[in-house]
Write an enzyme that holds these catalytic residues in place. Sequence first.
Site, PDB file in Angstrom:
ATOM      1  N   GLU A 105      -1.374  -0.829  -9.279  1.00  0.00           N
ATOM      2  CA  GLU A 105      -2.826  -0.788  -9.145  1.00  0.00           C
ATOM      3  C   GLU A 105      -3.329   0.626  -8.859  1.00  0.00           C
ATOM      4  O   GLU A 105      -2.866   1.279  -7.930  1.00  0.00           O
ATOM      5  CB  GLU A 105      -3.243  -1.740  -8.016  1.00  0.00           C
ATOM      6  CG  GLU A 105      -4.739  -1.839  -7.805  1.00  0.00           C
ATOM      7  CD  GLU A 105      -5.088  -2.872  -6.734  1.00  0.00           C
ATOM      8  OE1 GLU A 105      -6.255  -2.876  -6.297  1.00  0.00           O
ATOM      9  OE2 GLU A 105      -4.207  -3.664  -6.344  1.00  0.00           O
ATOM     10  N   ASP A 154      -8.765  -0.714 -10.039  1.00  0.00           N
ATOM     11  CA  ASP A 154      -9.552  -1.141  -8.876  1.00  0.00           C
ATOM     12  C   ASP A 154     -10.719  -0.190  -8.678  1.00  0.00           C
ATOM     13  O   ASP A 154     -11.835  -0.443  -9.121  1.00  0.00           O
ATOM     14  CB  ASP A 154      -8.666  -1.200  -7.633  1.00  0.00           C
ATOM     15  CG  ASP A 154      -9.442  -1.600  -6.377  1.00  0.00           C
ATOM     16  OD1 ASP A 154     -10.657  -1.875  -6.478  1.00  0.00           O
ATOM     17  OD2 ASP A 154      -8.847  -1.634  -5.291  1.00  0.00           O
ATOM     18  N   LYS A 214     -14.416  -6.387  -6.826  1.00  0.00           N
ATOM     19  CA  LYS A 214     -14.760  -6.486  -5.408  1.00  0.00           C
ATOM     20  C   LYS A 214     -16.277  -6.557  -5.265  1.00  0.00           C
ATOM     21  O   LYS A 214     -16.995  -5.742  -5.855  1.00  0.00           O
ATOM     22  CB  LYS A 214     -14.208  -5.288  -4.629  1.00  0.00           C
ATOM     23  CG  LYS A 214     -12.689  -5.253  -4.555  1.00  0.00           C
ATOM     24  CD  LYS A 214     -12.196  -4.038  -3.777  1.00  0.00           C
ATOM     25  CE  LYS A 214     -10.665  -4.041  -3.695  1.00  0.00           C
ATOM     26  NZ  LYS A 214     -10.157  -2.816  -3.027  1.00  0.00           N
ATOM     27  N   LYS A 247       0.850  -1.176   0.000  1.00  0.00           N
ATOM     28  CA  LYS A 247       0.000   0.000   0.000  1.00  0.00           C
ATOM     29  C   LYS A 247       0.894   1.236   0.000  1.00  0.00           C
ATOM     30  O   LYS A 247       1.744   1.395   0.880  1.00  0.00           O
ATOM     31  CB  LYS A 247      -0.912   0.016   1.223  1.00  0.00           C
ATOM     32  CG  LYS A 247      -1.999  -1.047   1.201  1.00  0.00           C
ATOM     33  CD  LYS A 247      -3.063  -0.733   0.174  1.00  0.00           C
ATOM     34  CE  LYS A 247      -4.244  -1.681   0.268  1.00  0.00           C
ATOM     35  NZ  LYS A 247      -5.296  -1.342  -0.715  1.00  0.00           N
ATOM     36  N   ASP A 292      -0.148  -1.035  -4.776  1.00  0.00           N
ATOM     37  CA  ASP A 292      -1.483  -0.447  -4.823  1.00  0.00           C
ATOM     38  C   ASP A 292      -1.410   1.003  -4.362  1.00  0.00           C
ATOM     39  O   ASP A 292      -1.135   1.283  -3.193  1.00  0.00           O
ATOM     40  CB  ASP A 292      -2.435  -1.239  -3.931  1.00  0.00           C
ATOM     41  CG  ASP A 292      -3.870  -0.750  -4.057  1.00  0.00           C
ATOM     42  OD1 ASP A 292      -4.136   0.164  -4.862  1.00  0.00           O
ATOM     43  OD2 ASP A 292      -4.736  -1.284  -3.334  1.00  0.00           O
TER      44      ASP A 292
END
Length: 370
Positions: free
Chosen positions: A218, A243, A267, A163, A191
């Site tokens: 991402e 995403d 998701k 992250k 990400d």
Amino acid sequence: MKIAEIEIYAIHLPLYEPFIISYATYDYMPSIIVKITTDTGLVGYGEGVADEHVTGESWKGTFEILKNTLAPKLIGENPMNMERIHELMDAEIYGVPTAKAAIDIACYDVAGKALGVPVYNLLGGRYHEEFPITHVLSIAAPEAMANEAEERVAAGYRSMKMKVGTNVADDVLRIQAVRERVGEDIAIRVDVNQGWVNSANTLLGLQKLQDCSLDWLEQPVRADDIDGMVEVKSKSSTPMMIDEGLRGVRDMREIIAKRAADKVNIKLMKCGGIYPATKLAHMAEMAGIECQIGSMVESSIGSAAGFHVAFSKKIITSVELTGPLKFSKDVGNLHYDVPFIRLSGKPGLGIDIDEQVLQELTVFSEKVSG
């Protein structure tokens, strides 16, 4: 079989340690649990974890929409009629995919139990036998992230999801530190959670990361900047994943038409549950775009639902559903064979719910019946 009662629980899931991403820090995860009871006595569980920054939904708002709008409409309906369930929900209220996902997942759990089969058998059967688990590194100082990555590699993990998303210069140092520490054989996925904002910043960062051999990058740009993703993808050899920019069918159509990504992160909380997720996977497969099933850091309930979708589809080549590994207390017992996940063949979602823990974690609740 008809839905006789829907119970809604607003809960706080306690984390072992804070979860830090580009736009938020979570000391616990707020979640909504839905319990559907049918007139045959069967019970199914669903979950919705809202994220204001992704779908515009909040924890309390999701609870209220379920209580006042969706649950009353579905009493008396057959939970196995999934197309109809979604049609009724969509006709009642636009959007709110997290609230709809909670209902959708609970219906699938009930349907699987009614037929005595795992949910993946309702989605085309099992394709994958196992998935490796990717460890997620929260944003921290470069040294701290490198130390954690090294510990996880020693525990058997072969891939890291980093992250980042503070500013490009600091994030480059974080990524370089982790790559240097774990060596070339460990997969690193980065990400950004929209944190690099635009294509110019992203291309600058990628220029400095050419030697880091990233599996993929991402969502570096803003969610709605599909054209920014197109530019980055066309000017970089690093694979691109979307995403936050993929919520539903309309987004997927644009991503496919513009060839905006090499991979998409589906998701259940963004698209409305298991049923819409399978539609997105089919669209991606027709376009030759690989998929990942990701999460909003859900409990065993939401995570199991995501795994059932992933295990049933060839085009889904990776998973990132590690919520239960981050919680010090969970409402369910989804089992991980770290560093792998292998689903059981139990009916429905295949997990047991600890009602005592559910009550303990509940902040407020409501019951809707006919």
